[in-house]
Design a protein around this motif. Structure first.
Motif, PDB file in Angstrom:
ATOM      1  N   TYR B 139       0.925  -0.986   0.082  1.00 35.05           N
ATOM      2  CA  TYR B 139      -0.242   0.457   0.170  1.00 35.05           C
ATOM      3  C   TYR B 139       0.943   1.288  -0.059  1.00 35.05           C
ATOM      4  O   TYR B 139       0.768   2.367  -0.461  1.00 35.05           O
ATOM      5  N   PHE B 140       1.687   1.152   0.991  1.00 34.61           N
ATOM      6  CA  PHE B 140       2.966   1.867   0.816  1.00 34.61           C
ATOM      7  C   PHE B 140       3.078   2.434   0.309  1.00 34.61           C
ATOM      8  O   PHE B 140       3.888   3.943  -1.201  1.00 34.61           O
ATOM      9  N   PHE B 141       3.967   1.797  -1.675  1.00 29.21           N
ATOM     10  CA  PHE B 141       4.101   2.372  -3.073  1.00 29.21           C
ATOM     11  C   PHE B 141       3.954   2.114  -3.562  1.00 29.21           C
ATOM     12  O   PHE B 141       3.510   2.964  -4.389  1.00 29.21           O
ATOM     13  N   ASN B 142       2.434   1.562  -3.097  1.00 29.30           N
ATOM     14  CA  ASN B 142       0.658   2.135  -4.448  1.00 29.30           C
ATOM     15  C   ASN B 142       0.423   4.220  -3.738  1.00 29.30           C
ATOM     16  O   ASN B 142      -0.411   3.898  -4.717  1.00 29.30           O
ATOM     17  N   SER B 143       1.300   4.562  -2.857  1.00 25.74           N
ATOM     18  CA  SER B 143       0.528   5.570  -2.400  1.00 25.74           C
ATOM     19  C   SER B 143       0.561   6.558  -2.769  1.00 25.74           C
ATOM     20  O   SER B 143       1.156   8.041  -2.971  1.00 25.74           O
TER      21      SER B 143
END
Lengths: 234, 636
Positions: B139-143
């Motif tokens: 989720y962090f990468f996709n933020s």
């Protein structure tokens, strides 16, 4: 005289005829629903005759763009049954033949985008809907043509998904960290071993000279006691 | 009067005496790692205790068990159960200067099983916990994109409409169940490895490895960031949350006390379990961390401070979470109402703005009176703020569905998303440090690996093996496996271990000896409170929780919830029963660590009995023994 009567009749009758052409649930008509307050909030303008005129003009514009040969005019767009909601029905009549209605399908094609919609490109033929929306500062949701579905924007597909880029950065940093720490550990250990080896050399030299408890013992090592050494060692 | 204890031979030989401890303290034996300073130690312990449970389990329990009233059982059990157990682990680690296996073996060789059980539990829990961190990283990468990928439904293949699975549920649900997990419909349907999940899992384990590479030498530096950053982010979110509409409704909803809940035994049980798991007790990590302290470190003070910090963090994060949930609930309520109003306006062709939130109920009544059939056909939804507020979920549902949805409604969403997932990442990583410590140090103590292997290699092997086994969580059915691990690996064995720890220290090591040790270490004998809680209260509480847990789990039908787009109640999750072969897995997860405790004792007993004969035989080899036998031959 007859001509004058006919002209008079035409002038009176045409609007009436036009009115009969435009009816709610007409087979070739579309219902339009406009939600200005939802779209603009405090900056909402009021819907009046002038705005309606603009609508007719933009519809004529859309028809002209689609049918590049025929010249549509404001009179060719007939509006009826306006409500307080701000919704109304409209039909399009052909400029040559005022009694002929343009079929529903053609009107739809003229209004909506046929091909995939790309970010604003004014020269594109398929941007009529976009232009119509912009004329009224509205969107597909707030200027609805009931029955014409807004076409969906093509998803923007970048070559590398953004998450992979972030992942690459993070994992690169992690690998760098691991290698740095392992190398420094190795170097530390080598330095320790070197230090210990130098101490170790001194000890070996001392043993060879047979120094025990600081007292110099000269003599031959008596092998008779080797077995005892084996047992007493714990 | 000496407190009764079980016979324990040779204890003095196995543990360093007070004089030896003083000597070791002065000589500073360089072999054992040491904390650089007290701050590192405190931050590491706080980081280990404060974890994802404080953020996504406590707020849910608080809200579902009577809001503010839940504080009462929580605080009472914190004082009676949490603090004594914490002090016990700190003190015994500091006194015996060894990890969990070393400590229990020193107390009594037959208790090695307790240490091995801690090792197994740390290992199993660490595996699935790091998978949650992998999800957080995904989720962090996709933020790092605007708009966030879970803010809208994707378009289907022919570009005609939005994907139906998404429109029927919600964009956040779809992103979680389809884009992230690509979840299958049941635990038996494995569905193969999801490559993006494997990459995130790899990243998580490598990151953990780089932080734990040299034991506390590296983790001690990492905790300066991982233990403090969550508090910074929570404060930022609190400030942001309080400026959003509806946040105070959320906080009010959370803390509104319902004292009737105190009569409900499950409230007390949940409070006890939450305190227990929240303190990361019985993992062996805390014993290990404490053993690196100097002998005269004030472990009593540490235990109290850390307990207070842990309790405070739970309440603080609950406030923050519920302020955001209040905002989300209000947004949902407003959207629901707007949808209804629009439907009414469109159906009756009324002017815009004629029906507003204020006069909605009135107008609806009027219209219903005059046109009931039209109203019926509109199928209006019931909009109730309380319903939306009580949709507060727990666990991964809170973080990856509810909270992410709330974030999409905030301005500058990517920033809040990045901050939130960094916070979750730090919370999880600092807990993982304790898990790795609880796995690696016992392995070293048990001499499973040759002594000359460096710590880097052992940590590397542990991380590698965990990563390979954790690949089951990267399958399509991974989410169900994780829920399974969460329910069974991290619950019953810990209670068993904690109970055995207390019995071991109080009755086998001897509470009198323990009191003297603490007097030696911190200068004064533990007061009456500690005496009562260590001897009776805390073991009793843990026993009660264990019995109830065990009975509930065994008597109820074990089920799990699955995401099945073709089920009738979709998007509600489907309740399925576990297949028969899962019970084998459940036994391995919960049964093996628990049974290792008595199992090792029996094993050692058998080995001692068998080798007694051999030992006796070995004595014959010495010269003096040969002489004795000769003489005995003549005696006959």
């Amino acid at each position: 005289m007859l001509v004058r009567i006919l002209v008079l009749l035409y002038l009176v009758g045409a609007p009436a005829l036009a009115q009969t052409l435009c009816q709610p649930n007409a087979s070739n008509g579309y219902r339009v629903r406009i939600s200005i307050k939802t779209a603009l909030g405090n900056q909402a303008y009021e819907w009046n005759e002038n705005e309606m005129f603009l609508f007719q003009a933009t519809m004529a514009f859309a028809m002209r763009r689609y049918y590049k040969t025929e010249t549509y005019n404001v009179d060719n767009i007939i509006v009826c049954n306006q409500t307080r909601r701000v919704s109304f029905w409209f039909v399009v009549i052909s400029p040559e033949n005022p009694t002929m209605l343009i079929p529903k399908a053609d009107v739809e094609k003229a209004v909506s985008a046929l091909t995939t919609r790309l970010p604003c490109r004014p020269m594109s033929n398929s941007m009529s809907r976009h232009r119509i929306n912009n004329a009224f500062l509205l969107t597909d949701r707030t200027l609805e043509f009931l029955g014409i579905h807004p076409t969906l924007a093509e998803p923007v597909n970048p070559d590398t998904p953004p998450w992979l880029i972030v992942f690459g950065v993070v994992i690169g940093a992690v690998f760098a960290g691991i290698i740095a720490l392992l190398v420094s550990s190795l170097l530390q250990k080598r330095r320790k071993e070197k230090g210990m080896m130098e101490d170790g050399q001194d000890e070996e030299d001392r043993q060879m000279k047979g120094v025990e408890n600081g007292i110099n013992l000269d003599g031959i090592y008596n092998r008779g006691f080797t077995d005892d050494d084996r047992f007493t060692k714990l | 009067m000496r407190f009764p204890k079980l016979p324990n031979l040779g204890l003095g030989d196995r543990i360093p005496s007070h004089q030896e401890l003083e000597r070791m303290e002065k000589e500073e034996a360089g072999d054992r790692p040491k904390w650089d300073n007290k701050t590192q130690y405190m931050l590491t312990c706080v980081g280990f205790c404060v974890g994802l449970g404080n953020v996504w389990r406590f707020p849910y329990l608080c809200q579902s068990h009577g809001g503010g009233a839940f504080m009462i059982p929580f605080l009472i059990l914190l004082v009676l159960e949490g603090i004594p157990l914490l002090h016990l682990e700190f003190a015994i680690g500091q006194r015996l200067r060894s990890g969990s296996v070393g400590v229990w073996t020193a107390i009594n060789p037959y208790l090695t099983g307790v240490g091995i059980a801690s090792l197994l539990v740390s290992f199993l829990v660490g595996m699935y916990y790091n998978t949650i961190i992998a999800w957080v990283m995904w989720y962090f990468f996709n933020s790092f994109q605007n708009p966030l990928p879970w803010s809208q439904c994707p378009v289907n293949a022919n570009l005609t409409d939005l994907v139906s699975e998404c429109t029927r549920s919600s964009p956040v649900d779809y992103f979680w169940y389809r884009d992230t997990l690509n979840t299958s419909t049941s635990i038996g349907d494995s569905g193969g490895l999801q490559w993006w999940m494997v990459l995130c899992l790899l990243c998580a384990w490598l990151l953990l490895y780089v932080c734990c590479l040299r034991g506390i030498a590296t983790t001690g530096k990492a905790v300066y960031v991982t233990s403090t950053l969550p508090y910074v982010v929570l404060t930022i979110f609190l400030i942001r949350g309080l400026t959003l509409k509806g946040s105070l409704d959320g906080i009010k909803f959370l803390f509104t006390p319902d004292l009737n809940e105190l009569m409900n035994p499950s409230t007390w049980l949940d409070a006890g379990a939450q305190v227990f798991y929240s303190f990361s007790l019985a993992f062996g990590g805390l014993i290990s961390f404490s053993s690196y302290n100097s002998v005269h470190n004030n472990c009593e003070q540490d235990a109290v401070i850390i307990s207070i910090i842990n309790g405070f963090t739970s309440v603080y994060s609950a406030t923050v979470i519920y302020s955001i949930i209040g905002f989300r609930a209000t947004e949902r309520f407003d959207d629901c109402l707007e949808g209804n109003i629009l439907a009414l306006l469109n159906a009756f062709n009324l002017a815009e703005g004629s029906i507003k939130e204020g006069n909605y109920a009135e107008s609806l009544q009027n219209l219903n009176g005059t046109f009931p059939e039209t109203i019926q056909s509109l199928d209006l939804k019931t909009c109730d703020l309380q319903t939306f507020l009580s949709q507060g979920v727990e666990g991964t549902g809170l973080a990856f569905i509810v909270f992410t949805e709330a974030i999409t409604k905030m301005p500058v969403s990517p920033l809040w998303s990045i901050l939130f997932f960094i916070m979750l990442f730090c919370l999880g990583l600092s807990t993982m440090f304790g898990s790795i410590e609880g796995t690696v140090v016992p392995l070293q103590d048990l001499n499973i690996f040759p002594k000359r292997w460096p710590k880097e290699a052992i940590t590397g092997i542990v991380c590698l093996v965990s990563f390979v086994i954790a690949l089951i969580f990267a399958q399509s059915s991974g989410n169900y496996w994780l829920a399974l691990f969460d329910s069974f690996a991290g619950s019953i064995p810990l209670l068993v271990i904690a109970f055995c720890e207390m019995i071991a220290v109080v009755y086998i090591y001897g509470i009198d000896r323990f009191n003297k040790d603490i007097e030696f270490m911190i200068g004064h004998k533990p007061n009456l409170f500690w005496q009562v809680t260590w001897r009776f209260v805390s073991p009793l509480i843990v026993l009660v929780i264990f019995v109830f847990y065990f009975v509930t789990k065994v008597s109820s039908n074990v089920t799990y919830i699955a995401w099945n787009p073709s089920s009738e109640d979709f998007p509600t999750l489907e309740v399925l029963e576990y297949p028969a072969w899962i019970y084998v897995i459940i036994f391995i997860l919960a049964g093996v660590p628990s049974l290792v405790v008595p199992g090792t004792a029996i094993f050692k007993l058998i080995r001692r009995c068998c080798s007694n004969k051999n030992v006796y035989g070995a004595e014959v080899d010495t010269v003096s023994a040969k002489v004795q036998i000769q003489s005995s031959k003549f005696k006959n």
